[in-house]
Design a protein around this motif. Structure first.
Motif, PDB file in Angstrom:
ATOM      1  N   LEU A  24      -1.941   8.388  -6.858  1.00 20.04           N
ATOM      2  CA  LEU A  24      -0.883   8.659  -5.895  1.00 20.04           C
ATOM      3  C   LEU A  24       0.509   8.661  -6.508  1.00 20.04           C
ATOM      4  N   TYR A  25       0.734   7.799  -7.487  1.00 22.04           N
ATOM      5  CA  TYR A  25       2.067   7.666  -8.093  1.00 22.04           C
ATOM      6  C   TYR A  25       1.924   7.667  -9.625  1.00 22.04           C
ATOM      7  N   PRO A  26       1.844   8.845 -10.249  1.00 25.08           N
ATOM      8  CA  PRO A  26       1.478   8.917 -11.675  1.00 25.08           C
ATOM      9  C   PRO A  26       2.645   8.825 -12.660  1.00 25.08           C
ATOM     10  N   HIS A  27       3.859   8.465 -12.171  1.00 26.12           N
ATOM     11  CA  HIS A  27       5.017   8.335 -13.059  1.00 26.12           C
ATOM     12  C   HIS A  27       5.525   6.892 -13.020  1.00 26.12           C
ATOM     13  N   GLN A  28       6.705   6.655 -13.540  1.00 29.42           N
ATOM     14  CA  GLN A  28       7.303   5.322 -13.507  1.00 29.42           C
ATOM     15  C   GLN A  28       8.281   5.239 -12.333  1.00 29.42           C
ATOM     16  N   TRP A  29       8.064   4.255 -11.465  1.00 27.19           N
ATOM     17  CA  TRP A  29       8.941   4.037 -10.312  1.00 27.19           C
ATOM     18  C   TRP A  29       9.823   2.820 -10.560  1.00 27.19           C
ATOM     19  N   SER A  30      11.056   2.889 -10.089  1.00 25.35           N
ATOM     20  CA  SER A  30      12.085   1.919 -10.431  1.00 25.35           C
ATOM     21  C   SER A  30      11.776   0.500  -9.967  1.00 25.35           C
ATOM     22  N   TRP A  31      11.705   0.264  -8.644  1.00 23.73           N
ATOM     23  CA  TRP A  31      11.515  -1.130  -8.234  1.00 23.73           C
ATOM     24  C   TRP A  31      10.083  -1.562  -8.451  1.00 23.73           C
ATOM     25  N   ASP A  32       9.138  -0.610  -8.529  1.00 19.68           N
ATOM     26  CA  ASP A  32       7.774  -0.968  -8.924  1.00 19.68           C
ATOM     27  C   ASP A  32       7.769  -1.622 -10.297  1.00 19.68           C
ATOM     28  N   SER A  33       8.483  -1.008 -11.258  1.00 25.62           N
ATOM     29  CA  SER A  33       8.490  -1.556 -12.613  1.00 25.62           C
ATOM     30  C   SER A  33       9.073  -2.960 -12.651  1.00 25.62           C
ATOM     31  N   ALA A  34      10.061  -3.226 -11.801  1.00 28.20           N
ATOM     32  CA  ALA A  34      10.625  -4.576 -11.752  1.00 28.20           C
ATOM     33  C   ALA A  34       9.586  -5.580 -11.260  1.00 28.20           C
ATOM     34  N   PHE A  35       8.896  -5.255 -10.156  1.00 24.82           N
ATOM     35  CA  PHE A  35       7.851  -6.150  -9.664  1.00 24.82           C
ATOM     36  C   PHE A  35       6.717  -6.291 -10.677  1.00 24.82           C
ATOM     37  N   ILE A  36       6.372  -5.199 -11.323  1.00 20.56           N
ATOM     38  CA  ILE A  36       5.287  -5.225 -12.307  1.00 20.56           C
ATOM     39  C   ILE A  36       5.644  -6.143 -13.480  1.00 20.56           C
ATOM     40  N   ALA A  37       6.888  -6.068 -13.943  1.00 15.03           N
ATOM     41  CA  ALA A  37       7.308  -6.924 -15.059  1.00 15.03           C
ATOM     42  C   ALA A  37       7.190  -8.401 -14.693  1.00 15.03           C
ATOM     43  N   ILE A  38       7.464  -8.732 -13.439  1.00 18.14           N
ATOM     44  CA  ILE A  38       7.382 -10.123 -12.996  1.00 18.14           C
ATOM     45  C   ILE A  38       5.964 -10.666 -13.168  1.00 18.14           C
ATOM     46  N   GLY A  39       4.958  -9.833 -12.931  1.00 17.04           N
ATOM     47  CA  GLY A  39       3.585 -10.266 -13.149  1.00 17.04           C
ATOM     48  C   GLY A  39       3.130 -10.106 -14.586  1.00 17.04           C
ATOM     49  N   PHE A 400      -3.482  -1.114  -7.090  1.00 13.56           N
ATOM     50  CA  PHE A 400      -2.045  -0.857  -7.047  1.00 13.56           C
ATOM     51  C   PHE A 400      -1.330  -1.881  -7.914  1.00 13.56           C
ATOM     52  N   SER A 401      -0.445  -1.402  -8.765  1.00 15.49           N
ATOM     53  CA  SER A 401       0.086  -2.252  -9.829  1.00 15.49           C
ATOM     54  C   SER A 401       0.904  -3.424  -9.331  1.00 15.49           C
ATOM     55  N   TRP A 402       1.822  -3.204  -8.376  1.00 16.33           N
ATOM     56  CA  TRP A 402       2.643  -4.353  -8.005  1.00 16.33           C
ATOM     57  C   TRP A 402       1.832  -5.382  -7.223  1.00 16.33           C
ATOM     58  N   THR A 403       0.783  -4.955  -6.535  1.00 14.35           N
ATOM     59  CA  THR A 403      -0.079  -5.921  -5.874  1.00 14.35           C
ATOM     60  C   THR A 403      -0.742  -6.830  -6.901  1.00 14.35           C
ATOM     61  N   ALA A 404      -1.283  -6.214  -7.954  1.00 14.00           N
ATOM     62  CA  ALA A 404      -1.916  -6.996  -9.015  1.00 14.00           C
ATOM     63  C   ALA A 404      -0.901  -7.908  -9.705  1.00 14.00           C
ATOM     64  N   ALA A 405       0.275  -7.361 -10.012  1.00 13.56           N
ATOM     65  CA  ALA A 405       1.285  -8.122 -10.739  1.00 13.56           C
ATOM     66  C   ALA A 405       1.783  -9.318  -9.930  1.00 13.56           C
ATOM     67  N   LEU A 406       2.073  -9.113  -8.657  1.00 14.74           N
ATOM     68  CA  LEU A 406       2.636 -10.190  -7.851  1.00 14.74           C
ATOM     69  C   LEU A 406       1.586 -11.227  -7.489  1.00 14.74           C
ATOM     70  N   ALA A 407       0.334 -10.799  -7.361  1.00 12.68           N
ATOM     71  CA  ALA A 407      -0.746 -11.775  -7.194  1.00 12.68           C
ATOM     72  C   ALA A 407      -0.859 -12.644  -8.445  1.00 12.68           C
ATOM     73  N   LEU A 408      -0.753 -12.020  -9.603  1.00 12.82           N
ATOM     74  CA  LEU A 408      -0.780 -12.795 -10.848  1.00 12.82           C
ATOM     75  C   LEU A 408       0.366 -13.810 -10.872  1.00 12.82           C
ATOM     76  N   ASP A 409       1.548 -13.377 -10.456  1.00 14.08           N
ATOM     77  CA  ASP A 409       2.693 -14.288 -10.492  1.00 14.08           C
ATOM     78  C   ASP A 409       2.474 -15.470  -9.552  1.00 14.08           C
ATOM     79  N   LEU A 410       1.976 -15.202  -8.350  1.00 14.02           N
ATOM     80  CA  LEU A 410       1.747 -16.299  -7.419  1.00 14.02           C
ATOM     81  C   LEU A 410       0.581 -17.184  -7.838  1.00 14.02           C
ATOM     82  N   ALA A 411      -0.374 -16.616  -8.557  1.00 12.82           N
ATOM     83  CA  ALA A 411      -1.472 -17.429  -9.073  1.00 12.82           C
ATOM     84  C   ALA A 411      -0.940 -18.463 -10.069  1.00 12.82           C
ATOM     85  N   GLU A 412       0.172 -18.141 -10.723  1.00 13.15           N
ATOM     86  CA  GLU A 412       0.762 -19.058 -11.704  1.00 13.15           C
ATOM     87  C   GLU A 412       1.784 -19.995 -11.076  1.00 13.15           C
ATOM     88  N   ALA A 413       2.091 -19.786  -9.788  1.00  6.65           N
ATOM     89  CA  ALA A 413       3.154 -20.580  -9.128  1.00  6.65           C
ATOM     90  C   ALA A 413       2.717 -22.038  -8.961  1.00  6.65           C
TER      91      ALA A 413
END
Length: 413
Positions: A24-39, A400-413
């Motif tokens: 669905l989203y095959p390029h780099q999205w701005s706020w997605d990349s920020a959330f992804i980096a957090i995870g 979906f990348s930010w879902t995976a990333a933010l779940a990872l971040d909360l798993a470490e909280a």
């Protein structure tokens, strides 16, 4: 869950950034990349740094960070509007869109640095670009008279077809039917996506901005809105820039002052009836639609009206602690749709932001319950893009990348 989430980020990694979704989203999205980096910082700090630095390579000379950086490895017609529509390039030559997304990048950079505080070089590299990004917003997007930043397209909110945009969008004559071909409905159910009428209006707004050279002063913006989520995230990121400045031996005072001014303006201009509402700058009024964007200021440090806002979150409009995650729209509204994109479903990124606010407010029981819900639903929905707030049924893309990333971040909280 951690292993599966890391696998999602691995499969969506391109070597220099992470796509939100391969289909669905095959390029780099701005706020997605920020959330992804957090995870990503919990998987590979190096990749998290690269995620943010690659996005900054798409920054324009005027300081804006565009909402899409197009990959030359993806067919040009794989996504619409694609690079041929936008006709825009960064200062370094990357093909991009011409609009922006919410400014959470400085917060993401600060959190990424905290995963490896020994490397100040990362902060030294990204700080100037982040300052320029906020400078663009302050200098070019302060379209009202109170200091808040305005968005000029619904896509800039990140909450594309929020009910809050219905009234300002009604002024826009849509692009003619047949003048564009949607690609999103190739990969997601049409009933879950924005309507063709709304999409025609999105295209018309973007084309008008493009045809005026993306000049914020010359474009006759039919859509100009002060969005509470966008401004709240700018405040959070200004606080992060102050922390970065201290670490680098720079003066944090300008960042703290701007954050304080924005916080005062946010409350004065947008807070009413226990929630923050968007202001339509063309009509001059607050928009009477209560959306999750109005709860995101819970993440603002030291928010004076946090207790009132929390009462709204747990009340009948959003039912925090009862609904799955946090619904994107007032559950008591007559037109709430629990399955259609941003018109009722719950999203993982907004849940993460509200969880952050709950932790800051020491609302431990609500924070723990929301964290547990994120972790459970991320796993059981195969890291869905969004879900029904009543049933938890997944919608949109999976893996979906930010879902995976933010779940990872909360798993470490």
């Amino acid at each position: 869950m951690r292993a599966d989430a890391a696998a999602v980020l691995d499969q969506n990694w391109t070597g220099r950034s992470t796509v939100p979704s391969r289909s669905l989203y095959p390029h780099q999205w701005s706020w997605d990349s920020a959330f992804i980096a957090i995870g990503l910082r919990h998987v590979s700090v190096e990749r998290a740094r690269t995620e943010l630095e690659s996005l900054l390579q798409a920054q324009w000379a005027d300081g804006r960070i565009p909402h899409i950086a197009f990959s030359p490895d993806v067919p040009r017609d794989a996504y619409f509007p694609g690079p041929d529509f936008w006709q825009a390039r960064s200062a370094g030559g990357t093909e991009t869109s011409g609009i922006v997304q919410p400014p959470i990048h400085a917060l993401a950079a600060w959190l990424t640095y905290q995963a490896d505080p020994a490397d100040q070089g990362f902060l030294e590299r990204v700080y100037p670009g982040l300052v320029a990004w906020h400078g663009y917003l302050r200098d070019r997007r302060t379209l009202g008279d109170a200091g808040l930043v305005a968005i000029v397209h619904p896509w800039e909110s990140g909450m594309d077809n929020s009910p809050a945009w219905d009234s300002p969008l009604a002024r826009v004559t849509p692009a003619p039917a047949g003048s564009f071909v949607r690609r999103d409905t190739d990969h997601a159910a049409a009933g879950d996506r924005p309507t063709d009428l709304d999409y025609g209006r999105y295209v018309e707004l973007a084309a008008t901005y493009r045809d005026h050279g993306y000049d914020d002063r010359e474009t006759p913006h039919a859509f100009a809105v002060e969005d509470p989520c966008f401004n709240a995230l700018l405040i959070c990121s200004e606080h992060a820039l102050a922390d970065i400045a201290v670490t680098l031996g720079q003066d944090p005072a300008p960042h703290r002052q701007y954050a304080a001014e924005l916080t005062d303006a946010l409350i004065e201009r947008l807070f009413t009836d226990g929630i923050f509402r968007a202001r339509d700058l063309r009509a001059g009024d607050l928009i009477p639609a209560d959306t999750v964007a109005g709860l995101i200021p819970l993440a603002v440090p030291g928010l004076p009206v946090a207790d009132e806002l929390l009462a709204t979150a747990v009340g009948p409009r959003f039912r925090l602690g009862e609904a799955r995650l946090v619904p994107s729209y007032d559950l008591t509204a007559d037109d709430v749709d629990p399955d259609r994109y941003w018109r009722g479903p719950s999203w993982f990124n907004t849940a993460w932001l509200i969880h952050r606010g709950l932790v800051q407010l020491k609302q431990t029981s609500y924070a723990d319950a929301l964290r547990a819900d994120v972790l459970t639903l991320a796993r059981t929905t195969n890291f869905a893009e969004y879900l029904n707030p009543f049933t938890g049924e997944p919608h949109g893309a999976q893996s979906f990348s930010w879902t995976a990333a933010l779940a990872l971040d909360l798993a470490e909280a």
